[in-house]
Scaffold this motif. Structure first.
Motif, PDB file in Angstrom:
ATOM      1  N   ALA A 198     -32.657   4.388 -52.806  1.00 46.70           N
ATOM      2  CA  ALA A 198     -33.721   3.816 -53.630  1.00 46.70           C
ATOM      3  C   ALA A 198     -33.120   3.171 -54.877  1.00 46.70           C
ATOM      4  O   ALA A 198     -32.153   3.670 -55.446  1.00 46.70           O
ATOM      5  CB  ALA A 198     -34.720   4.893 -54.021  1.00 46.70           C
ATOM      6  N   LEU A 199     -33.696   2.060 -55.307  1.00 48.44           N
ATOM      7  CA  LEU A 199     -33.198   1.366 -56.489  1.00 48.44           C
ATOM      8  C   LEU A 199     -33.352   2.202 -57.754  1.00 48.44           C
ATOM      9  O   LEU A 199     -32.643   1.994 -58.742  1.00 48.44           O
ATOM     10  CB  LEU A 199     -33.947   0.040 -56.654  1.00 48.44           C
ATOM     11  N   SER A 200     -34.272   3.143 -57.716  1.00 51.54           N
ATOM     12  CA  SER A 200     -34.559   3.945 -58.909  1.00 51.54           C
ATOM     13  C   SER A 200     -33.646   5.159 -59.054  1.00 51.54           C
ATOM     14  O   SER A 200     -33.762   5.894 -60.031  1.00 51.54           O
ATOM     15  CB  SER A 200     -36.013   4.418 -58.855  1.00 51.54           C
ATOM     16  N   PHE A 201     -32.730   5.367 -58.098  1.00 49.49           N
ATOM     17  CA  PHE A 201     -31.937   6.597 -58.109  1.00 49.49           C
ATOM     18  C   PHE A 201     -31.143   6.766 -59.397  1.00 49.49           C
ATOM     19  O   PHE A 201     -31.155   7.831 -60.011  1.00 49.49           O
ATOM     20  CB  PHE A 201     -30.983   6.639 -56.912  1.00 49.49           C
ATOM     21  N   GLU A 202     -30.428   5.732 -59.809  1.00 49.01           N
ATOM     22  CA  GLU A 202     -29.572   5.858 -60.994  1.00 49.01           C
ATOM     23  C   GLU A 202     -30.389   6.162 -62.234  1.00 49.01           C
ATOM     24  O   GLU A 202     -29.951   6.919 -63.104  1.00 49.01           O
ATOM     25  CB  GLU A 202     -28.755   4.574 -61.183  1.00 49.01           C
ATOM     26  N   ARG A 203     -31.594   5.586 -62.333  1.00 47.91           N
ATOM     27  CA  ARG A 203     -32.440   5.851 -63.496  1.00 47.91           C
ATOM     28  C   ARG A 203     -32.980   7.277 -63.475  1.00 47.91           C
ATOM     29  O   ARG A 203     -33.173   7.897 -64.516  1.00 47.91           O
ATOM     30  CB  ARG A 203     -33.610   4.862 -63.534  1.00 47.91           C
ATOM     31  N   GLN A 204     -33.220   7.792 -62.283  1.00 47.85           N
ATOM     32  CA  GLN A 204     -33.828   9.111 -62.172  1.00 47.85           C
ATOM     33  C   GLN A 204     -32.808  10.246 -62.120  1.00 47.85           C
ATOM     34  O   GLN A 204     -33.170  11.414 -62.291  1.00 47.85           O
ATOM     35  CB  GLN A 204     -34.702   9.163 -60.915  1.00 47.85           C
ATOM     36  N   ALA A 205     -31.543   9.914 -61.894  1.00 54.40           N
ATOM     37  CA  ALA A 205     -30.516  10.941 -61.748  1.00 54.40           C
ATOM     38  C   ALA A 205     -30.398  11.788 -63.014  1.00 54.40           C
ATOM     39  O   ALA A 205     -30.255  13.015 -62.940  1.00 54.40           O
ATOM     40  CB  ALA A 205     -29.174  10.297 -61.415  1.00 54.40           C
ATOM     41  N   PHE A 206     -30.454  11.157 -64.180  1.00 56.90           N
ATOM     42  CA  PHE A 206     -30.337  11.902 -65.436  1.00 56.90           C
ATOM     43  C   PHE A 206     -31.506  12.874 -65.592  1.00 56.90           C
ATOM     44  O   PHE A 206     -31.319  14.040 -65.956  1.00 56.90           O
ATOM     45  CB  PHE A 206     -30.289  10.935 -66.616  1.00 56.90           C
ATOM     46  N   ALA A 207     -32.724  12.393 -65.295  1.00 57.45           N
ATOM     47  CA  ALA A 207     -33.901  13.247 -65.410  1.00 57.45           C
ATOM     48  C   ALA A 207     -33.831  14.411 -64.436  1.00 57.45           C
ATOM     49  O   ALA A 207     -34.190  15.549 -64.766  1.00 57.45           O
ATOM     50  CB  ALA A 207     -35.175  12.430 -65.156  1.00 57.45           C
TER      51      ALA A 207
END
Length: 232
Positions: A198-207
């Motif tokens: 998913a394109l959002s993985f890197e943004r969500q990894a920190f959370a």
């Protein structure tokens, strides 16, 4: 937006459910304890089941595994890290039971909770500028595996197990733990594999790793509270 937040939502909901249902009942269940305490001699199937169940329902073990494999993309790396963790917890599980090491279960479990915190912090880049102060990631996984195995040993030491067939039963329990670990890890890796695409993985990894860290602190805090109460 709902679609993008779904993976983190799964992790938050799953962690909350595991913590509520399992963290405070991490000991071997009373029914299982009574069953194995009534056994005499080798009981391979029973201890295989007990070991697999303990791993699959082990909130702390599962969260640590999530942290370990969170960014591992190559099968070779997954095998290396999981093998180091397996070696570590196998050593102290067997040695702790056979040598009858007397350790405080609350303190061991507190360290296990902090192992989740450590791995999440590492995944968040917290050690990127630590230089030589940062342990090699593989060494850290092995070292924390020793504590996870010691935690398993304290659970077994709470049981009034007969010495007849103890070696066979402990090896069976350890094998069951590995079977449970493989099953749980397979599900974890499938979820992570889909999520990473998913394109959002890197943004969500920190959370996601913030959630892991929070759960680790909660678990460690609960265990330390139990230790303090025990001393009074």
């Amino acid at each position: 937006m709902v679609q993008r937040l779904r993976p983190v939502g799964w992790l938050v909901s799953g962690a909350a459910l595991l913590f509520a249902c399992n963290a405070f009942g991490h000991n071997i269940s009373e029914n299982n304890a009574r069953f194995v305490e009534g056994l005499s001699g080798p009981a391979v199937a029973a201890f295989l089941y007990l070991g697999a169940k303990h791993m699959i329902t082990g909130f702390d073990h599962l969260l640590f595994l999530v942290g370990v494999v969170f960014f591992l993309a190559r099968p070779r790396d997954v095998i290396i890290y999981v093998s180091l963790f397996t070696l570590g917890h196998s050593i102290t599980l067997l040695a702790g039971v056979f040598a009858q090491w007397q350790v405080n279960a609350y303190l061991v479990d507190a360290v296990i909770g902090l192992s989740v915190v450590y791995k999440a912090f590492e995944n968040m880049g917290g050690f990127d500028h630590a230089g030589r102060m940062h342990l090699d990631a593989r060494l850290a996984v092995f070292a924390f595996g020793l504590f996870h195995g010691l935690g398993l040993a304290t659970r077994l030491q709470d049981l009034a197990l007969t010495r007849d067939g103890l070696i066979t039963n402990m090896l069976s329990f350890n094998l069951g733990v590995e079977v449970g670990q493989i099953l749980a890890l397979s599900v974890i890796l499938l979820i992570l594999l889909r999520w990473r695409n998913a394109l959002s993985f890197e943004r969500q990894a920190f959370a996601a790793n913030t959630v892991l860290m929070t759960c680790g602190f909660l678990f460690a805090g609960y265990q330390l509270t139990g230790f303090i109460v025990e001393q009074q």
